[in-house]
Design a protein around this motif. Structure first.
Motif, short mmCIF file in Angstrom:
data_model
loop_
_atom_site.label_atom_id
_atom_site.label_comp_id
_atom_site.label_asym_id
_atom_site.label_seq_id
_atom_site.Cartn_x
_atom_site.Cartn_y
_atom_site.Cartn_z
N GLY A 179 45.92 37.08 43.21
CA GLY A 179 46.97 36.11 42.92
C GLY A 179 47.99 36.77 42.01
N THR A 180 48.50 36.05 41.04
CA THR A 180 49.49 36.62 40.13
C THR A 180 48.93 37.78 39.30
OG1 THR A 180 50.52 34.43 39.97
CG2 THR A 180 51.14 36.05 38.29
N ALA A 238 37.89 38.31 46.42
CA ALA A 238 37.51 36.89 46.35
C ALA A 238 37.99 36.28 45.04
CB ALA A 238 35.99 36.75 46.46
N LEU A 239 38.49 35.05 45.13
CA LEU A 239 38.91 34.35 43.91
C LEU A 239 37.68 34.06 43.05
CD1 LEU A 239 41.46 31.76 45.38
CD2 LEU A 239 41.89 34.09 44.58
N GLY A 257 44.09 33.21 38.00
CA GLY A 257 44.92 32.10 38.45
C GLY A 257 44.14 30.80 38.27
N SER A 305 41.45 30.59 40.88
CA SER A 305 40.24 31.33 40.49
C SER A 305 39.44 30.56 39.45
CB SER A 305 40.61 32.71 39.94
OG SER A 305 40.71 33.63 41.00
N PHE A 343 36.99 28.22 40.84
CA PHE A 343 35.80 28.81 41.45
C PHE A 343 34.70 29.09 40.44
CE2 PHE A 343 38.54 29.56 45.01
CZ PHE A 343 37.74 29.86 46.11
N ALA A 370 48.92 25.87 42.23
CA ALA A 370 49.02 26.23 43.65
C ALA A 370 48.17 27.46 43.92
CB ALA A 370 50.47 26.55 44.01
N TYR A 371 47.80 27.61 45.17
CA TYR A 371 47.30 28.90 45.63
C TYR A 371 48.55 29.74 45.88
CZ TYR A 371 42.58 26.99 46.24
OH TYR A 371 41.34 26.45 46.02
N GLY A 372 49.05 30.28 44.76
CA GLY A 372 50.40 30.84 44.74
C GLY A 372 50.61 31.98 45.72
N TRP A 373 49.63 32.85 45.83
CA TRP A 373 49.80 34.03 46.71
C TRP A 373 50.04 33.58 48.15
CZ3 TRP A 373 49.45 39.38 45.61
CH2 TRP A 373 49.41 40.21 46.74
N ILE A 374 49.29 32.57 48.57
CA ILE A 374 49.41 32.11 49.95
C ILE A 374 50.74 31.36 50.13
CG2 ILE A 374 48.26 30.83 51.81
CD1 ILE A 374 46.67 33.26 50.58
N PHE A 433 47.92 22.17 44.61
CA PHE A 433 46.91 21.26 44.06
C PHE A 433 47.40 20.74 42.72
CE2 PHE A 433 45.28 25.70 43.60
CZ PHE A 433 45.35 25.86 42.23
N LEU A 451 54.14 31.77 41.77
CA LEU A 451 54.29 33.12 42.33
C LEU A 451 55.38 33.18 43.41
CD1 LEU A 451 53.14 35.96 42.09
CD2 LEU A 451 51.27 35.30 43.59
C1 LIG Z 1 37.21 33.22 48.06
C2 LIG Z 1 38.63 33.36 48.50
N1 LIG Z 1 39.18 32.43 49.31
C3 LIG Z 1 40.48 32.56 49.69
C4 LIG Z 1 41.22 33.64 49.31
C5 LIG Z 1 42.64 33.83 49.81
N2 LIG Z 1 43.58 33.85 48.68
C6 LIG Z 1 44.12 34.99 48.22
S1 LIG Z 1 45.13 34.75 46.93
C7 LIG Z 1 44.91 33.09 47.00
C8 LIG Z 1 45.62 32.18 46.04
C9 LIG Z 1 45.29 32.44 44.62
O1 LIG Z 1 45.58 31.30 43.86
P1 LIG Z 1 45.42 31.28 42.30
O2 LIG Z 1 44.08 31.77 41.91
O3 LIG Z 1 45.79 29.94 41.80
O4 LIG Z 1 46.46 32.37 41.81
P2 LIG Z 1 48.04 32.42 42.09
O5 LIG Z 1 48.23 33.13 43.40
O6 LIG Z 1 48.55 31.01 42.15
O7 LIG Z 1 48.57 33.19 40.95
C10 LIG Z 1 44.02 32.73 48.01
C11 LIG Z 1 43.61 31.35 48.36
C12 LIG Z 1 40.58 34.58 48.49
N3 LIG Z 1 41.22 35.67 48.04
N4 LIG Z 1 39.31 34.40 48.08
#
Ligand SMILES: Cc1ncc(C[n+]2csc(CCOP(=O)(O)OP(=O)(O)O)c2C)c(N)n1
Length: 561
Positions: free
Chosen positions: A398-399, A425-426, A450, A453, A456, A480-484, A501, A549
């Motif tokens: 993520g970020t 994996a998050l 993030g 994460s 989780f 948010a799931y920012g990366w996606i 979210f 992100l």
């Molecule tokens: C277990 C798992 N499920 C799905 C993903 C796909 N994925 C990669 S980055 C991401 C979003 C991350 O969100 P967040 O932790 O809030 O960080 P942000 O990108 O918002 O900084 C997801 C869902 C993953 N890496 N690991």
């Protein structure tokens, strides 16, 4: 003939291999093993976790900073399946982690016994070695095999299954012996072939602008000094992958920093494009490092050094492949180049200086911004300012990963940056930071995650509070799931689907677990909160409301790796 039970022998075998910490979670099939841990005097600390995934990530973080095998354990069924993600990550990242899963009795197999599953088959494709031990008297040799597999050649993970009846079975005393050297990695080093070293030295001597691209293998082999000496002799820049950070201190005049799609920037890519010879060391030249195999450009001259014979030549055509331990290979290359008595005039220092000026001037302008929500650049710059130079920073995807890879300068060589780059994996960083703390308690350990994460892994705050693990946790809160979401912005015309979210007050969650916490919304209060949290004697969490992100100027060239 004197003897002991299988469970007791397992404890003794771990002890004999120098194990000091075991991360894990109890279960009914583990009762004899736990009882042996209770009764015997072994000097090992068991760290009770709240999820087997965390136990495995802790063992991984522990191994990465300490250079010793990380050990985790869990029970049959759900324990075995929950331990798996951390074992896979470690194995793919060439980190020795031993996963012990207890199991139903061998005599209960095939009778629809609760938690029955074929553990050996489950773990086989994901480890260097997976073995369910079917006879107590064979337990010690199975443990020795696992340690040898983990710490030789390309290091990696191993799995041992411990059926209930085997734990209660009997093991002859004389079978219980081990070699503590196999508890650290690499436990033996493969030397390079002389001809390959001579050819590589000749290619390096003939190149006008060689560049090193280092993966995790340099730090794993503890070849940092040799790398610095060789780069200095040649005047050649050193680039790293995300996992390769720490191959060279990042303020070294030859250290270019991270290249690739996650943490690389246009100026760093540009230096890579100018090179006429690339030396990959302990690096798989995968999709992220090479921006999907475009940089370096296919066709460039390549020397590839790796402990795994399958890696060199897998993607880039190599001029010379050196299948060896990185430390030995670099030592011999250095000796060979010195024997040529030639002086080299690489202009790596100038290239690195100009690149860093370009990269960091853009960064610095954003890092002082008072915008709200707070920019990720400001968070990185503030942590850089307040943390000790030998701090260990563990980043989730993520970020955190691209921002710290691109802009945080790790000024000590060795393992000070950790991210789970094999599977990403998050929910890795919080647990891996706990493991890293136990592996190197004298340095400050920081987890940056993030809010995805955090969700989780939040339950592990209880472990952290119970053991008063003095980690600093930073949550990049953007709801948010920012990366996606960023991927939907750049590749799918901003059709945002199921990525947002609601906002959690992570500081209050942490406080409910007994962790000191701060919530930061305004940039001007960020530094004071981070200092107070870092200096707090116990665990602390700082929840930072951060720019999403998809709106940030992230150092990411590809959202789909
Ligand atoms: C277990 C798992 N499920 C799905 C993903 C796909 N994925 C990669 S980055 C991401 C979003 C991350 O969100 P967040 O932790 O809030 O960080 P942000 O990108 O918002 O900084 C997801 C869902 C993953 N890496 N690991």
């Amino acid at each position: 003939m004197s003897g002991m039970t299988g469970a007791e022998a397992m404890v003794r075998m771990l002890q004999l291999h120098g194990v000091k910490h075991i991360f894990g979670l109890c279960g009914d099939t583990s009762l004899p093993f736990y009882d042996a841990l209770y009764r015997l005097d072994h000097g090992m600390q068991h760290i009770l976790t709240r999820d087997e995934r965390s136990a495995a990530y802790m063992a991984d973080g522990y191994a990465r900073v300490s250079g010793r095998v990380g050990v985790c354990e869990g029970p049959s069924g759900g324990g075995a399946t929950y331990l798996l993600p951390g074992i896979v990550e470690a194995n793919e990242s060439s980190i020795p982690v031993l996963g012990i899963t207890t199991d139903i009795a061998t005599t209960s197999r095939g009778r629809y016994t609760l938690t029955e599953l074929d553990q050996e088959a489950l773990y086989r494709p994901l480890t260097k070695r997976s073995e369910v031990i079917d006879r107590a008297d064979r337990l010690p040799e199975a443990v020795r095999r696992a340690f040898r597999a983990m710490t030789t050649g390309r290091p990696g993970a191993a799995h041992l299954g411990l059926p209930f009846d085997v734990q209660n079975g009997s093991v002859p005393q004389e079978a219980v012996w081990g070699n503590s050297e196999l508890g650290s990695f690499p436990s033996s080093r493969a030397a390079p072939e002389e001809g390959a070293i001579k050819r590589a030295a000749a290619a390096l001597a003939a190149a006008s602008m060689p560049i090193f691209v280092c993966g995790g293998g340099v730090v794993i082999a503890r070849a940092e000094e040799e790398l610095a000496a060789l780069a200095t002799l040649l005047g050649a820049p050193v680039a790293t992958t995300v996992s390769g950070q720490g191959s060279l201190a990042e303020d070294h005049p030859l250290c270019l920093g991270v290249v690739g799609s996650n943490g690389g920037t246009l100026p760093t890519r540009e230096v890579l494009s100018r090179a006429d010879l690339v030396v990959f060391i302990g690096c798989r030249a995968g999709s992220v490092t090479t921006e999907r195999w475009r940089y370096p450009a296919p066709g460039i001259a390549v020397i590839h050094i790796d402990a795994d014979p399958m890696v060199p030549g897998a993607i880039y055509k190599t001029e010379v492949s050196i299948i060896a331990d990185a430390k030995l290979a670099l030592q011999q290359l250095l000796a060979e180049l010195n024997s040529l008595k030639k002086s080299f005039h690489g202009n790596g220092k100038e290239a690195v200086k100009a690149t860093k000026e370009k990269k960091f001037s853009a960064f610095r302008a954003l890092a002082i911004s008072n915008d709200m929500p707070i920019l990720p650049e400001r968070i990185v710059a503030t942590l850089q300012e307040i943390l000790p130079r030998d701090a260990t920073v563990v980043c989730d995807p993520g970020t955190p990963c691209p921002y710290f890879s691109a802009y945080y300068e790790f000024r000590e060589s060795g393992r000070h940056f950790i991210s789970n780059r094999a599977h990403g994996a998050l929910g890795y960083a919080m647990a891996a930071a706990v493991g890293a703390h136990f592996g190197r308690p004298q340095t400050k350990t920081v987890a940056v995650m993030g809010d995805g994460s955090f969700g989780f892994t939040a339950g592990e705050l209880e472990t952290i509070a119970r053991l008063r693990v003095p980690v600093l946790m930073v949550v990049i809160s953007n709801s948010a799931y920012g990366w996606i979401k960023a991927g939907q912005k750049t590749g799918f015309d901003e059709r945002y689907f199921s990525v947002d979210f609601s906002r959690t007050d992570h500081a209050r969650v942490a406080e409910a677990f007994g962790v000191k916490a701060f919530r930061v919304e305004k940039p001007e209060t960020l530094k004071a909160a981070l200092i107070a949290a870092a200096e707090h004697g116990g665990p602390a969490l700082v929840d930072i409301i951060t720019q999403p992100l998809h709106e940030a100027r992230a150092p990411v060239s590809e959202w789909v790796a």
